[in-house]
Scaffold this active site. Structure first.
Site, PDB file in Angstrom:
ATOM      1  N   SER A   1      -3.230  18.630 121.826  1.00  0.00           N
ATOM      2  CA  SER A   1      -1.893  19.171 121.373  1.00  0.00           C
ATOM      3  C   SER A   1      -1.596  20.295 121.621  1.00  0.00           C
ATOM      4  O   SER A   1      -0.429  20.836 121.467  1.00  0.00           O
ATOM      5  CB  SER A   1      -2.028  18.825 119.726  1.00  0.00           C
ATOM      6  OG  SER A   1      -2.102  17.561 119.182  1.00  0.00           O
TER       7      SER A   1
ATOM      8  N   SER B   1       1.169  17.703 119.740  1.00  0.00           N
ATOM      9  CA  SER B   1       1.715  17.977 118.664  1.00  0.00           C
ATOM     10  C   SER B   1       2.279  19.537 118.490  1.00  0.00           C
ATOM     11  O   SER B   1       3.193  19.856 117.537  1.00  0.00           O
ATOM     12  CB  SER B   1       1.190  17.716 117.328  1.00  0.00           C
ATOM     13  OG  SER B   1      -0.042  18.631 117.406  1.00  0.00           O
TER      14      SER B   1
ATOM     15  N   LYS C   1       2.909  27.472 114.378  1.00  0.00           N
ATOM     16  CA  LYS C   1       3.107  26.050 114.060  1.00  0.00           C
ATOM     17  C   LYS C   1       2.804  25.436 112.725  1.00  0.00           C
ATOM     18  O   LYS C   1       1.906  26.044 112.112  1.00  0.00           O
ATOM     19  CB  LYS C   1       1.814  25.289 115.016  1.00  0.00           C
ATOM     20  CG  LYS C   1       1.969  23.776 115.056  1.00  0.00           C
ATOM     21  CD  LYS C   1       0.970  23.224 115.914  1.00  0.00           C
ATOM     22  CE  LYS C   1       0.913  21.784 115.800  1.00  0.00           C
ATOM     23  NZ  LYS C   1      -0.240  21.111 116.776  1.00  0.00           N
TER      24      LYS C   1
END
Length: 473
Positions: A180, A156, A81
């Site tokens: 997230s 996220s 990520k």
């Protein structure tokens, strides 16, 4: 053969590497081929470095051939990520305001994965500075859900979840400051664990104890294997707890017999979709059948929302405090509104919010004196349209209004996981399993029990819903 490789677990890859039946080079080539097939629909990555991936895969293949692998993740492709630093790659965090210059060091979790021989080849999309529970923004556009590309994968860590769910990688990293990891795990039909704060070393940041490092996988055992790696010590995090050397695969199949488990469909927030709540029942039944004592409880945490709003707003305002006018104007409009609204938060208000956070932590510590685990739906609704911050601005004005079951446990620093437990109208739903501090092993055991009872073997169809012509904001 290629399609089969795309759906292997990390553990099965390592087993075949050890027996000489499979090479990390073969896996990486299948990974890249599949990525090129599905990513035009998903828009899940923001950086691709095929040359580095091939180099790392070749180095791993040589280690396996010589009988000297670095560990059970050696040669396994892992997506990173883009909130974490990878040496040699830029860290944009979904923002035009961050320079596209290479990072000089790895984030602690990335460093541990590199030491374990994982193959890095891409970075996954995230909303700007990870500020919301969905994945779209000015820099990277809209990331989409493999189960229905008209829907969001959540966020996220949405890019990571989408790649895992679509069969591109068995493992991807994520960060969780308000849900997230768990939000996209639920929306995308994969497993995601937010460890207790301090269990996984990380770079301290403006979000304080809210944010932790972790990952997503297609099954519970792969996440346990990844946690074994991520928890190894790093001197750069002075807030990490002492390394305990726990093997999180140990006892994974020991079950839940004798555990006292609480079940709350809403935590006092009147937003739960009845179909989602009903969809939790097979998982609850499985835990009962396995010998757990599951009781419905009236646990009300709704008073904590103001606490979250103050800390979240102040944290993100701190991130952009040195931005000039041009940088501020280029922000995601929702993020800009958030930081503007946070300008008037006083030191007294912020300290009061931290005091409320500590009270909430104490409340949950007392609660877990009676219950080993707590169950809730991960998200009270199913995945909604991609490209919007909320499915209903009247009912859910902000992203944290439709995620009220995840962020309370960032405030309390507790471990929590989302395990797939079924579908509502073809869209995945997840059961959230929460435990007291440092109870990751019990959470993994309960998650494994649910997984064994509820796994369907279904794979997503990227054709569902169609792909809109315009994939940028």
């Amino acid at each position: 053969m290629s399609d089969e490789l795309n759906w292997l677990s990390a553990r099965e890859m390592a087993r075949r590497f050890a027996k000489g039946e499979l090479s990390p080079i073969d896996v990486l080539e299948a990974t890249l081929a599949h990525l090129h097939t599905v990513n035009p629909a998903l828009n899940a990555i923001c950086l691709l470095d095929e040359a580095q991936g091939r180099r790392l895969a070749a180095e791993s293949a040589e280690r396996w051939h010589s009988g000297a692998p670095l560990g059970p993740l050696d040669g396994v492709p892992v997506a990173i990520k883009d909130t974490a630093h990878v040496a040699g790659w830029p860290t944009r965090i979904g923002s035009h305001a961050t320079p596209a210059v290479p990072s000089t060091e790895d984030t602690p979790g990335v460093a541990r994965l590199r030491e374990a021989g994982a193959v890095f080849f891409c970075k996954t999309s995230t909303p700007e500075f990870g500020w919301k529970g969905i994945t779209h923004g000015p820099l990277t556009g809209i990331t989409r859900n493999p189960w229905d590309v008209s829907r969001t994968p959540g966020g996220s860590s949405g890019g990571s979840a989408a790649l895992v769910a679509a069969g591109v990688v068995p493992l991807a990293t994520g960060g969780d400051g308000g849900g997230s990891i768990r939000i996209p795990a639920a929306f995308s039909g994969v497993f995601g664990l937010k460890p207790s704060y301090g269990v996984v070393p990380n770079f301290p940041g403006p979000m304080g104890t809210l944010a932790v490092y972790g990952g997503l996988s297609r099954d519970v055992a792969d996440s346990a294997l990844m946690l074994n790696v991520l928890t190894r010590p790093d001197v750069r995090d002075s807030f990490a707890i002492p390394y305990r050397g726990i093997d999180y695969l140990d006892g994974l199949d020991d079950g839940v017999a004798g555990m006292r488990i609480a079940w709350s469909p809403d935590l006092g927030f009147p937003v739960a979709d009845s179909a989602v709540v009903a969809g939790m029942q097979p998982a609850i039944d499985a835990l009962v059948k396995a010998g757990a004592d599951v009781q419905r409880v009236a646990l009300d945490l709704s008073g904590a929302q103001h606490t979250l709003e103050v800390i979240w707003g102040a944290s993100h305002a701190a991130l952009v405090r040195d931005f000039d006018g041009a940088q501020l104007v280029a922000l995601d409009p929702g993020l800009l509104r958030l930081v503007i609204s946070a300008q008037n938060i006083s030191a007294i208000q912020l300290q009061a919010a931290y005091a409320e956070m500590r009270v909430l932590s104490q409340k949950m510590q007392l609660f877990h004196g009676d219950y080993d685990l707590l169950l809730t739906p991960t998200i009270p609704i199913t995945a909604f349209a991609a490209g919007v911050d909320t499915p209903d601005a009247t009912r859910f004005p902000q992203w944290f209004d439709w995620t009220p079951l995840t962020w309370p446990f960032n405030l309390t620093r507790q471990p929590a996981a989302s395990v797939p437990c079924g579908f509502v109208e073809g869209l995945p739903i997840g059961l959230q399993i929460v435990g007291p501090m440092f109870s990751e092993q019990n959470i993994l055991r309960a998650s494994r029990c649910v997984e064994q009872a509820c796994a369907t073997g279904a794979r997503p169809s990227l054709a569902a819903g169609g792909l809109p012509r315009k994939d940028k904001q």
